[in-house]
Scaffold this active site. Structure first.
Site, mmCIF file in Angstrom:
data_model
loop_
_atom_site.group_PDB
_atom_site.id
_atom_site.type_symbol
_atom_site.label_atom_id
_atom_site.label_comp_id
_atom_site.label_asym_id
_atom_site.label_seq_id
_atom_site.Cartn_x
_atom_site.Cartn_y
_atom_site.Cartn_z
ATOM 1 N N ARG A 162 0.848 -1.179 0.000
ATOM 2 C CA ARG A 162 0.000 0.000 0.000
ATOM 3 C C ARG A 162 0.887 1.235 0.000
ATOM 4 O O ARG A 162 1.945 1.258 0.643
ATOM 5 C CB ARG A 162 -0.919 0.026 1.240
ATOM 6 N N GLU A 166 -3.286 8.324 -5.634
ATOM 7 C CA GLU A 166 -3.421 7.699 -6.950
ATOM 8 C C GLU A 166 -4.599 8.320 -7.694
ATOM 9 O O GLU A 166 -5.668 8.495 -7.106
ATOM 10 C CB GLU A 166 -3.626 6.189 -6.807
ATOM 11 N N HIS A 215 -0.408 0.837 -10.250
ATOM 12 C CA HIS A 215 -1.193 -0.088 -9.421
ATOM 13 C C HIS A 215 -1.703 -1.256 -10.269
ATOM 14 O O HIS A 215 -2.904 -1.542 -10.298
ATOM 15 C CB HIS A 215 -2.359 0.635 -8.755
#
Length: 318
Positions: free
Chosen positions: A226, A255, A274
């Site tokens: 994370r 993000e 991601h």
């Protein structure tokens, strides 16, 4: 009644579930209305942070399933303290993320990012590269994804250790597991440091200025856990000042990563959006995992991947 938070993209292969339940598909705006009278919630849009703000309308929900391994978007106090069962999609991304980690380790060792730059410049510049065999890797996070990473790195010849909540020896995948509390005193022993720990109050910001200062100057840092595990400004400083040799980052505290963020311009960084676990067909696999649990829930059978809401992850052995 099943509420499905999915935004503009509906989950695929929902036919078998639709035949056995009334389903309300919704985006973030419509989530409160969809939750009213619903017995379960499928958080297909696992990056959404809308569930806490809509939870006041969840008057009947007894089960929440999130289509990811990480559960931090739904670990708010009201859910944590309730008797609502929370399950996740543990197991879907293990091997894919492990392959990504092995890929970036090899890319660093063989200087592939620089080779691509030179190719675009049409420059023939001979260099020597590093071996990966015999290098030491620390995998911070000893859940299923961390174990898959350890097995693949060991197969490539790296010497792998783990880091988790408590220290122990004789682990089948890691050999030695160090305690997370000892990160700053242990991290300097390793050539590659891979972050894959779940995001909890204890792990948030664990990779800070002290951790990076303790690493080898030749070490590479990989984050597939994370973004919030890292104090990003401290990482930028460590990279700029040569405290570590490089980083491969698939997750970020914000993000998408803003276009003016300094990470974009650092030459010793590999950035991906991601996607380390997103293999072809992953969305269908996520629905398969949920469909299996939905059948169990409807039949009154034990659910798989039940999250311990106090720990913030599925305990080992489930």
């Amino acid at each position: 009644m099943l509420a499905v938070l999915c935004g503009d993209r509906h989950p695929p292969d929902m036919g078998p579930i639709e035949s056995g339940a009334e389903i309300r598909y919704t985006d973030e705006k419509g989530l409160p209305e969809a939750l009213r009278g619903a017995d379960a919630l499928f958080v297909y849009d696992f990056l959404s942070t809308a569930v806490p703000g809509a939870w006041h309308a969840a008057d009947r929900v007894r089960w929440v399933h999130i289509a990811s391994a990480g559960v931090d978007p739904v670990m708010f106090p009201e859910l944590r303290e309730s008797d609502v069962v929370l399950t996740n999609s543990r197991g879907v991304f293990d091997d894919s993320i492990a392959e990504y980690v092995l890929g970036v380790v090899i890319a660093f060792a063989k200087d592939l990012p620089r080779s691509l730059e030179l190719q675009r410049e049409r420059r023939w510049q001979h260099r020597e590269s590093e071996r990966v065999a015999g290098r030491r890797a620390l995998v911070v996070g000893t859940g299923p994804i961390g174990r898959a990473i350890a097995r693949l790195l060991r197969a490539a010849g790296l010497v792998v250790s783990g880091m988790g909540r408590r220290e122990r020896d004789g682990d089948p995948d890691f050999g030695t597991v160090y305690a997370s509390a000892d990160l700053a005193t242990r991290v300097g022993e390793f050539d590659y440091v891979i972050a894959v720990a779940p995001l909890t109050e204890q792990t948030k910001g664990m990779f800070d200025a002290a951790a990076f200062a303790a690493m080898k100057p030749a070490a590479r840092f990989v984050n597939v856990g994370r973004g919030e595990l890292v104090v990003t400004s401290d990482l930028v400083t460590a990279l700029r000042e040569g405290q570590i040799a490089g980083a491969a980052l698939d997750v970020f505290d914000v993000e998408p990563l803003p276009a003016d963020h300094p990470l974009w311009t650092l030459g010793n960084v590999v950035l991906t959006p991601h996607m380390s676990g997103d293999f072809v067909g992953w969305r269908n696999t996520l629905v398969e995992v949920f469909a299996d649990n939905f059948a169990r829930w409807r039949d009154g059978r034990p659910l798989r991947n039940v999250v311990d809401k106090q720990l913030g992850y599925v305990p080992s052995g489930q």
